[in-house]
Motif scaffolding. Structure first.
Motif, PDB file in Angstrom:
ATOM      1  N   GLY A  91       0.809  -1.219   0.000  1.00  0.00           N
ATOM      2  CA  GLY A  91       0.000   0.000   0.000  1.00  0.00           C
ATOM      3  C   GLY A  91       0.835   1.257   0.000  1.00  0.00           C
ATOM      4  O   GLY A  91       0.563   2.213  -0.736  1.00  0.00           O
ATOM      5  N   LEU A  92       1.879   1.276   0.831  1.00  0.00           N
ATOM      6  CA  LEU A  92       2.755   2.452   0.879  1.00  0.00           C
ATOM      7  C   LEU A  92       3.414   2.701  -0.480  1.00  0.00           C
ATOM      8  O   LEU A  92       3.539   3.855  -0.919  1.00  0.00           O
ATOM      9  CB  LEU A  92       3.829   2.258   1.954  1.00  0.00           C
ATOM     10  CG  LEU A  92       3.367   2.426   3.404  1.00  0.00           C
ATOM     11  CD1 LEU A  92       4.443   1.928   4.361  1.00  0.00           C
ATOM     12  CD2 LEU A  92       3.027   3.883   3.705  1.00  0.00           C
ATOM     13  N   LEU A  93       3.833   1.634  -1.139  1.00  0.00           N
ATOM     14  CA  LEU A  93       4.472   1.793  -2.441  1.00  0.00           C
ATOM     15  C   LEU A  93       3.495   2.325  -3.488  1.00  0.00           C
ATOM     16  O   LEU A  93       3.848   3.179  -4.314  1.00  0.00           O
ATOM     17  CB  LEU A  93       5.071   0.460  -2.897  1.00  0.00           C
ATOM     18  CG  LEU A  93       6.233  -0.068  -2.044  1.00  0.00           C
ATOM     19  CD1 LEU A  93       6.664  -1.456  -2.526  1.00  0.00           C
ATOM     20  CD2 LEU A  93       7.412   0.895  -2.069  1.00  0.00           C
ATOM     21  N   GLY A 110      -3.886   2.750  -3.155  1.00  0.00           N
ATOM     22  CA  GLY A 110      -2.819   2.481  -2.195  1.00  0.00           C
ATOM     23  C   GLY A 110      -3.303   2.539  -0.766  1.00  0.00           C
ATOM     24  O   GLY A 110      -2.927   1.701   0.073  1.00  0.00           O
ATOM     25  N   LEU A 111      -4.167   3.510  -0.477  1.00  0.00           N
ATOM     26  CA  LEU A 111      -4.730   3.602   0.867  1.00  0.00           C
ATOM     27  C   LEU A 111      -5.598   2.394   1.190  1.00  0.00           C
ATOM     28  O   LEU A 111      -5.641   1.935   2.341  1.00  0.00           O
ATOM     29  CB  LEU A 111      -5.547   4.891   1.009  1.00  0.00           C
ATOM     30  CG  LEU A 111      -4.734   6.181   1.157  1.00  0.00           C
ATOM     31  CD1 LEU A 111      -5.656   7.391   1.062  1.00  0.00           C
ATOM     32  CD2 LEU A 111      -3.967   6.205   2.474  1.00  0.00           C
ATOM     33  N   ALA A 112      -6.296   1.864   0.184  1.00  0.00           N
ATOM     34  CA  ALA A 112      -7.111   0.667   0.410  1.00  0.00           C
ATOM     35  C   ALA A 112      -6.232  -0.525   0.783  1.00  0.00           C
ATOM     36  O   ALA A 112      -6.543  -1.276   1.718  1.00  0.00           O
ATOM     37  CB  ALA A 112      -7.938   0.353  -0.833  1.00  0.00           C
ATOM     38  N   LEU A 113      -5.119  -0.715   0.082  1.00  0.00           N
ATOM     39  CA  LEU A 113      -4.187  -1.792   0.420  1.00  0.00           C
ATOM     40  C   LEU A 113      -3.571  -1.568   1.800  1.00  0.00           C
ATOM     41  O   LEU A 113      -3.484  -2.489   2.626  1.00  0.00           O
ATOM     42  CB  LEU A 113      -3.084  -1.879  -0.632  1.00  0.00           C
ATOM     43  CG  LEU A 113      -3.466  -2.411  -2.014  1.00  0.00           C
ATOM     44  CD1 LEU A 113      -2.296  -2.257  -2.975  1.00  0.00           C
ATOM     45  CD2 LEU A 113      -3.886  -3.870  -1.915  1.00  0.00           C
ATOM     46  N   PHE A 114      -3.136  -0.343   2.037  1.00  0.00           N
ATOM     47  CA  PHE A 114      -2.539   0.010   3.322  1.00  0.00           C
ATOM     48  C   PHE A 114      -3.530  -0.237   4.457  1.00  0.00           C
ATOM     49  O   PHE A 114      -3.189  -0.811   5.497  1.00  0.00           O
ATOM     50  CB  PHE A 114      -2.116   1.474   3.287  1.00  0.00           C
ATOM     51  CG  PHE A 114      -1.452   1.971   4.544  1.00  0.00           C
ATOM     52  CD1 PHE A 114      -0.110   1.724   4.785  1.00  0.00           C
ATOM     53  CD2 PHE A 114      -2.173   2.688   5.491  1.00  0.00           C
ATOM     54  CE1 PHE A 114       0.507   2.180   5.948  1.00  0.00           C
ATOM     55  CE2 PHE A 114      -1.568   3.153   6.650  1.00  0.00           C
ATOM     56  CZ  PHE A 114      -0.225   2.897   6.876  1.00  0.00           C
ATOM     57  N   GLY A 115      -4.774   0.190   4.256  1.00  0.00           N
ATOM     58  CA  GLY A 115      -5.795   0.008   5.278  1.00  0.00           C
ATOM     59  C   GLY A 115      -6.099  -1.452   5.529  1.00  0.00           C
ATOM     60  O   GLY A 115      -6.285  -1.873   6.679  1.00  0.00           O
ATOM     61  N   ALA A 116      -6.154  -2.260   4.456  1.00  0.00           N
ATOM     62  CA  ALA A 116      -6.413  -3.691   4.629  1.00  0.00           C
ATOM     63  C   ALA A 116      -5.311  -4.333   5.466  1.00  0.00           C
ATOM     64  O   ALA A 116      -5.577  -5.151   6.355  1.00  0.00           O
ATOM     65  CB  ALA A 116      -6.522  -4.371   3.270  1.00  0.00           C
ATOM     66  N   GLY A 117      -4.068  -3.956   5.179  1.00  0.00           N
ATOM     67  CA  GLY A 117      -2.965  -4.493   5.962  1.00  0.00           C
ATOM     68  C   GLY A 117      -3.025  -4.069   7.412  1.00  0.00           C
ATOM     69  O   GLY A 117      -2.794  -4.874   8.329  1.00  0.00           O
ATOM     70  N   MET A 118      -3.361  -2.799   7.637  1.00  0.00           N
ATOM     71  CA  MET A 118      -3.463  -2.304   9.009  1.00  0.00           C
ATOM     72  C   MET A 118      -4.595  -3.000   9.752  1.00  0.00           C
ATOM     73  O   MET A 118      -4.438  -3.411  10.914  1.00  0.00           O
ATOM     74  CB  MET A 118      -3.675  -0.796   9.015  1.00  0.00           C
ATOM     75  CG  MET A 118      -3.878  -0.215  10.402  1.00  0.00           C
ATOM     76  SD  MET A 118      -3.863   1.588  10.415  1.00  0.00           S
ATOM     77  CE  MET A 118      -2.129   1.894  10.095  1.00  0.00           C
ATOM     78  N   GLY A 119      -5.740  -3.140   9.101  1.00  0.00           N
ATOM     79  CA  GLY A 119      -6.873  -3.788   9.753  1.00  0.00           C
ATOM     80  C   GLY A 119      -6.584  -5.227  10.129  1.00  0.00           C
ATOM     81  O   GLY A 119      -6.890  -5.676  11.243  1.00  0.00           O
ATOM     82  N   LEU A 120      -5.974  -5.969   9.197  1.00  0.00           N
ATOM     83  CA  LEU A 120      -5.622  -7.357   9.489  1.00  0.00           C
ATOM     84  C   LEU A 120      -4.633  -7.439  10.640  1.00  0.00           C
ATOM     85  O   LEU A 120      -4.821  -8.193  11.603  1.00  0.00           O
ATOM     86  CB  LEU A 120      -5.008  -8.007   8.246  1.00  0.00           C
ATOM     87  CG  LEU A 120      -5.952  -8.447   7.130  1.00  0.00           C
ATOM     88  CD1 LEU A 120      -5.142  -8.901   5.919  1.00  0.00           C
ATOM     89  CD2 LEU A 120      -6.851  -9.590   7.603  1.00  0.00           C
ATOM     90  N   ALA A 121      -3.558  -6.659  10.542  1.00  0.00           N
ATOM     91  CA  ALA A 121      -2.470  -6.782  11.510  1.00  0.00           C
ATOM     92  C   ALA A 121      -2.860  -6.286  12.889  1.00  0.00           C
ATOM     93  O   ALA A 121      -2.536  -6.936  13.900  1.00  0.00           O
ATOM     94  CB  ALA A 121      -1.244  -6.028  10.998  1.00  0.00           C
ATOM     95  N   GLU A 122      -3.570  -5.176  12.979  1.00  0.00           N
ATOM     96  CA  GLU A 122      -3.770  -4.567  14.295  1.00  0.00           C
ATOM     97  C   GLU A 122      -4.798  -5.300  15.139  1.00  0.00           C
ATOM     98  O   GLU A 122      -4.664  -5.343  16.363  1.00  0.00           O
ATOM     99  CB  GLU A 122      -4.108  -3.085  14.133  1.00  0.00           C
ATOM    100  CG  GLU A 122      -2.916  -2.290  13.628  1.00  0.00           C
ATOM    101  CD  GLU A 122      -2.967  -0.828  14.023  1.00  0.00           C
ATOM    102  OE1 GLU A 122      -3.744  -0.474  14.919  1.00  0.00           O
ATOM    103  OE2 GLU A 122      -2.218  -0.051  13.409  1.00  0.00           O
ATOM    104  N   VAL A 123      -5.837  -5.897  14.529  1.00  0.00           N
ATOM    105  CA  VAL A 123      -6.735  -6.734  15.328  1.00  0.00           C
ATOM    106  C   VAL A 123      -5.970  -7.942  15.847  1.00  0.00           C
ATOM    107  O   VAL A 123      -6.081  -8.334  17.012  1.00  0.00           O
ATOM    108  CB  VAL A 123      -7.960  -7.159  14.504  1.00  0.00           C
ATOM    109  CG1 VAL A 123      -8.791  -8.187  15.274  1.00  0.00           C
ATOM    110  CG2 VAL A 123      -8.838  -5.948  14.184  1.00  0.00           C
ATOM    111  N   LEU A 173       7.660   7.974   1.220  1.00  0.00           N
ATOM    112  CA  LEU A 173       6.855   6.797   1.533  1.00  0.00           C
ATOM    113  C   LEU A 173       7.543   5.504   1.103  1.00  0.00           C
ATOM    114  O   LEU A 173       7.342   4.452   1.729  1.00  0.00           O
ATOM    115  CB  LEU A 173       5.479   6.918   0.884  1.00  0.00           C
ATOM    116  CG  LEU A 173       4.624   8.082   1.405  1.00  0.00           C
ATOM    117  CD1 LEU A 173       3.263   8.094   0.722  1.00  0.00           C
ATOM    118  CD2 LEU A 173       4.463   8.021   2.925  1.00  0.00           C
ATOM    119  N   VAL A 174       8.347   5.543   0.061  1.00  0.00           N
ATOM    120  CA  VAL A 174       9.117   4.362  -0.337  1.00  0.00           C
ATOM    121  C   VAL A 174      10.094   3.971   0.778  1.00  0.00           C
ATOM    122  O   VAL A 174      10.236   2.793   1.132  1.00  0.00           O
ATOM    123  CB  VAL A 174       9.871   4.618  -1.657  1.00  0.00           C
ATOM    124  CG1 VAL A 174      10.916   3.523  -1.902  1.00  0.00           C
ATOM    125  CG2 VAL A 174       8.891   4.659  -2.830  1.00  0.00           C
ATOM    126  N   ALA A 175      10.780   4.957   1.343  1.00  0.00           N
ATOM    127  CA  ALA A 175      11.719   4.683   2.435  1.00  0.00           C
ATOM    128  C   ALA A 175      10.999   4.090   3.641  1.00  0.00           C
ATOM    129  O   ALA A 175      11.488   3.143   4.283  1.00  0.00           O
ATOM    130  CB  ALA A 175      12.443   5.964   2.822  1.00  0.00           C
TER     131      ALA A 175
END
Length: 419
Positions: A91-93, A110-123, A173-175
């Motif tokens: 997502g960040l990329l 990108g925000l949708a991918l980033f958000g999906a990753g955050m939602g999965l990981a943080e729960v 954001l790449v870094a």
């Protein structure tokens, strides 16, 4: 429950891994937030249109949040964290590419991918953190969320500096994506397999019966009136935190006429206040209990929001975000701890997942909707919604009173042992 002063090496490594990745997640979120004015200008969109772009984060996050609890029950937290980390990096990329090419759809995706990753990981992280609390016998979730807040401080400082020197958003954001990838690899290797996985599911992921697993089991926990009230509290407190994360820089720029760098500085003050509250809140919880602490927190946050909304002084409004951050700091982790209190390991995972879902729904879906309201009443006035929710939460914190006879994690005698 283990002696709080004796924590084995595996548990220490497990806990340190959770702390590290939450830190990296905070850096990535704040890096995005701090650069939202620059992205908005590059895309040449209005505040309302920027709200639409932000809904990419909301849509992805809710998909991740809703899927995470069931996936953890089927496969355990480690696999879910691994998938979440991969989506965060991807997502960040994509956001970096969309910002560099000035394509709104790219940033949205990108925000949708980033958000999906955050939602999965943080729960999954909340379930893992609650399990570490039960294993170690000491408060872990406030410090775990404190690491996220510390990451937001680092990310805000980085974003403020790079904004000041007009460093390209894309390369920034790449870094950050590379740093998150490195943290994710180490974390996945350190987290034990199987945490949160229920015996109701076979190894292939299919339910063996109609017990606690699946959507039915996820919804069944909400029959508990106390859990419903806890869910409402976390909804309000998470909304207050998420509104600052999404809108605070723009609130200062558009609502109080500051520059972009000052807007990033204000967000950094909020992040510092959140971090301070989470790292120092343990003794207060032990002395006064979660109900009193969260009630006071909601009142303090409401005072801060009110000053930001109604003050005509940009300086006073900027200082008031410290109250906003301190007040919002403990609401999320304390309510999640209360959700799992007094339940067995399987029930605790389901209850923590349910309350986490409610919290992340408010954190990620609610605040972007303020953009549409802001088009009609202005961004400052739209924040009155946050004020109302905080007032409501303060009235129902009695639901957080500890259950008689339930084990209570002791406060450590010194600073948390992070390694």
């Amino acid at each position: 429950m283990k002696n709080p002063q004796v924590v084995d090496a595996v548990t220490r490594r497990w806990r340190a891994a959770l702390f590290l990745f939450m830190l990296a997640t905070g850096v990535s979120m704040a890096s995005w937030v701090a650069r939202t004015p620059a992205v908005r200008d590059a895309l040449e969109v209005s505040t309302g249109a920027m709200g639409l772009v932000l809904f990419g984060l909301s849509i992805g996050s809710m998909a991740g949040v809703l899927a995470s609890g069931g996936l953890v029950r089927r496969h355990g937290g480690r696999l879910v964290i691994a998938v979440g980390a991969a989506l965060l990096v991807a997502g960040l990329l994509v956001i970096a590419g969309g910002a560099a090419l000035e394509v709104s759809g790219g940033v949205f995706g990108g925000l949708a991918l980033f958000g999906a990753g955050m939602g999965l990981a943080e729960v999954a992280f909340n379930i893992e953190g609650a399990a570490v609390e039960r294993t170690a016998g000491r408060p872990v979730l406030p410090v775990l969320h404190g690491c996220f807040s510390l990451g937001t401080v680092v990310g805000a400082l980085l974003g403020m500096g790079l904004t000041a020197v007009r460093f390209p958003v894309g390369w920034h954001l790449v870094a950050v994506a590379l740093a998150v990838a490195a943290a994710g690899v180490w974390t996945v290797r350190a987290v034990p397999a199987g945490t949160g996985r229920e015996e109701a599911y076979g190894r292939g992921g299919g339910a063996k019966g109609s017990g606690a697993g699946g959507v039915r089991g996820h919804l069944a926990v909400w029959r508990d009136r106390r859990l419903v009230l806890i869910g409402l509290i976390v909804l309000a407190m998470a909304f207050a935190e998420g509104s600052a994360n999404d809108w605070l820089p723009l609130l200062m720029v558009d609502g109080h006429g500051t520059g972009a760098t000052a807007g990033s500085l204000t967000f950094m003050l909020f992040a510092v206040a959140m971090t301070t509250g989470r790292f120092t809140g343990g003794p207060l919880l032990v002395r006064y209990g979660p109900a009193v602490v969260v009630r006071a927190s909601a009142v303090v946050a409401a005072v801060g929001v009110a000053l930001v909304v109604f003050s005509s002084s940009a300086l006073l409004a900027g200082a008031a975000v410290v109250l906003w951050g301190l007040g919002a700091s403990l609401g999320f982790p304390v309510t999640i701890s209360a959700a799992g209190e007094g339940a067995g390991p399987g029930d605790a995972s389901a209850r923590v997942a349910a309350v986490s879902t409610a919290g992340y729904a408010a954190f990620l879906v609610g605040p972007p909707s303020l953009g549409f309201l802001a088009d009609h009443v202005g961004l400052r006035n739209a924040m009155v919604v946050v004020l109302v929710l905080l007032g409501g939460a303060a009235l129902i914190t009695g639901a957080l009173r500890r259950i008689p006879g339930a084990p209570v994690a002791e406060a450590p005698s010194s600073q948390p042992d992070l390694v």
